[in-house]
Design an enzyme around this catalytic site. Structure first.
Site, short mmCIF file in Angstrom:
data_model
loop_
_atom_site.label_atom_id
_atom_site.label_comp_id
_atom_site.label_asym_id
_atom_site.label_seq_id
_atom_site.Cartn_x
_atom_site.Cartn_y
_atom_site.Cartn_z
N ARG A 68 -14.36 38.45 -11.86
CA ARG A 68 -14.07 38.40 -10.42
C ARG A 68 -12.69 38.94 -10.07
NH1 ARG A 68 -14.23 33.22 -12.57
NH2 ARG A 68 -12.46 31.86 -12.13
N ASP A 86 -18.71 33.94 -14.33
CA ASP A 86 -19.77 33.09 -14.84
C ASP A 86 -20.70 32.64 -13.72
OD1 ASP A 86 -18.77 33.21 -17.42
OD2 ASP A 86 -17.32 31.64 -17.02
N ASP A 99 -13.24 22.87 -14.31
CA ASP A 99 -13.41 23.44 -15.65
C ASP A 99 -13.29 22.39 -16.76
OD1 ASP A 99 -13.56 26.53 -15.37
OD2 ASP A 99 -11.96 25.94 -14.03
N LYS A 102 -6.19 31.85 -19.28
CA LYS A 102 -7.07 32.98 -18.93
C LYS A 102 -7.05 33.20 -17.42
CE LYS A 102 -11.43 32.38 -17.90
NZ LYS A 102 -11.84 33.15 -16.70
#
Length: 438
Positions: free
Chosen positions: A94, A118, A306, A24
């Site tokens: 973003r 987020d 992440d 992603k």
């Protein structure tokens, strides 16, 4: 008004095979870079995630042709470029800030709305803005967005105060068509950044990746279209490895090379996981259970920020007290209350635990956590605040006693390739339902 929720009933160990697509975090940046080519670019192995659709809508609003098929994306410049990203895209993700440099090259001016993404901490646009100003652009930042103009950007010497992935990508896409040479010190070197640099090189850019986080870019007159195959998403790969371990099962992850998971694999091995690594897949199992660990997140090649959301749930199923120290984003632990409602025994602190003092030392940012395992998890009704928190809540629900209702599942589908289908294929009892919006 109703919303879609997931109902999850724990169904024992998750087992099976998962193939991860391109990341992603990589695909949307490649889509922006493709704006710069004079011919058509093709991005293969693209994931089916919401982020792709949002970025495609933005590009089309700018006059870029975008065609999406099940496994690839084709992008080409249209006959006329509109250099203003519509305000409707304010706060969605973003990506707009990364379009400033490319739009300056294509149209001599650009306007992008404020960035979103987020809610994991400050994502200052300062690094992006200062870099563009240093390259000769006039930039104004307002409450609604960022406006910039420049006849032609000029190469310069830049040094980032922190190896920001987004700022490094902005500089790459701004410097490739600038006049002269740009030398960037303190660059991010994440695999997705290097992958973007390689794509730009295929388009005709002149880029050198030097030691000590230094990138040298010699500006060229034009770039052409190019074709590339995205490597597998390392966040998704780790998340599914954790899904198997948390439930006492074993998931084989295909499509993500070992070199993108080096630190994650070693962390799992230290916790007692038995790793099976081949050229085709990586799998993890823990027949003798898991041990506690102390882990600090960091920029690449450290433990990826992440990865820590699935790791936090994994800690709850490991014997003993584990410690997590987040050093990349100051608000990354925003998801902890949702896990606490599911029985995860987690305490968060505003001090640096499990590693040396980081840049959030002496701030009020709650960026360390102590996790007690083995926690007895229970089903709950929880609302998901962001992509990674959403996935971790699914993992907790899979290991809990009782049914869980997860709200805000659009976050998961924005960042993971068909997660509902993937979890179902691993044996999780998950169903989609309509429920009144809270």
């Amino acid at each position: 008004m109703n919303e879609e929720v997931w109902l999850i009933e724990p169904s024992g160990p998750l087992r099976g095979d998962v193939e991860v697509r391109g990341s992603k975090n990589g695909v949307s940046k490649h889509m922006v870079a493709a704006m710069l080519g004079t011919g058509e670019s093709t991005i293969h192995n693209a994931p089916d995630v919401g982020e792709v659709g949002i970025t495609a809508q933005m590009l089309r609003a700018l006059g870029i042709d975008v065609e999406i098929t099940p496994r690839e994306i084709r992008i080409a410049q249209g006959p006329q470029i509109n250099p203003h990203v519509p305000a409707a895209f304010t706060g969605l993700n973003r990506i707009p800030i990364l379009m400033l440099g490319p739009l300056l090259h294509l149209a001599g001016e650009a306007f992008v709305p404020l960035v979103g993404g987020d809610p994991i901490g400050r994502r200052p646009v300062d690094f992006h803005v200062e870099a563009l100003r240093a390259m000769g652009a006039e930039v104004e930042v307002s409450d609604t967005g960022v406006y910039a103009k420049a006849k032609r950007l000029r190469g310069t010497r830049l040094e980032l105060p922190y190896p920001s992935v987004g700022a490094t990508e902005t500089i790459l896409m701004s410097a490739v068509l600038a006049e002269g040479k740009t030398v960037l010190k303190g660059a991010a070197m994440e695999p997705e950044v290097v992958e973007l640099a390689l794509f730009l090189q295929r388009m005709g850019a002149r880029i050198e990746l030097s030691p000590d986080r230094r990138i040298v870019i010699e500006g060229v007159e034009r770039l052409r279209g190019a074709s590339t195959w995205l490597n597998g998403d390392r966040i998704e790969a780790f998340s599914y490895l954790a899904a198997g371990l948390i439930t006492g099962g074993e998931v084989r992850v295909h499509g993500c090379p070992q070199d993108r998971l080096v630190t994650a694999i070693t962390t799992l091995a230290r916790m007692g996981a038995e790793m099976d690594i081949t050229d085709d897949y990586v799998s993890a199992s823990a027949p003798d259970g898991l041990r506690a660990a102390a882990v600090q997140t960091d920029t690449h090649p450290g433990f990826m920020t992440d990865w820590q959301t699935p790791l936090m749930v994994l800690f709850t199923q490991a014997q003993g007290m584990s410690v997590l120290h987040e050093t990349v984003f100051e608000n990354r632990l925003v998801y902890v209350p949702a896990l606490q409602r599911m029985g995860c025994e987690i305490e968060v602190f505003d001090v640096c635990l499990g590693g040396p003092a980081c840049r959030y030392h002496d701030t009020n940012a709650k960026h360390s956590a102590v996790v007690r395992g083995v926690s007895k998890l229970r089903g709950a009704d929880v609302t998901l605040p962001d992509i990674r928190a959403g996935f971790s809540a699914v993992l907790a629900a899979a290991a809990a006693e009782g049914t869980s209702t997860l709200r805000g599942v659009h976050h998961i589908e924005r960042g993971y390739h068909r997660p509902f289908e993937q979890f179902a294929s691993l044996g999780l009892k998950v169903s989609r339902e309509e429920a009144p919006r809270e």
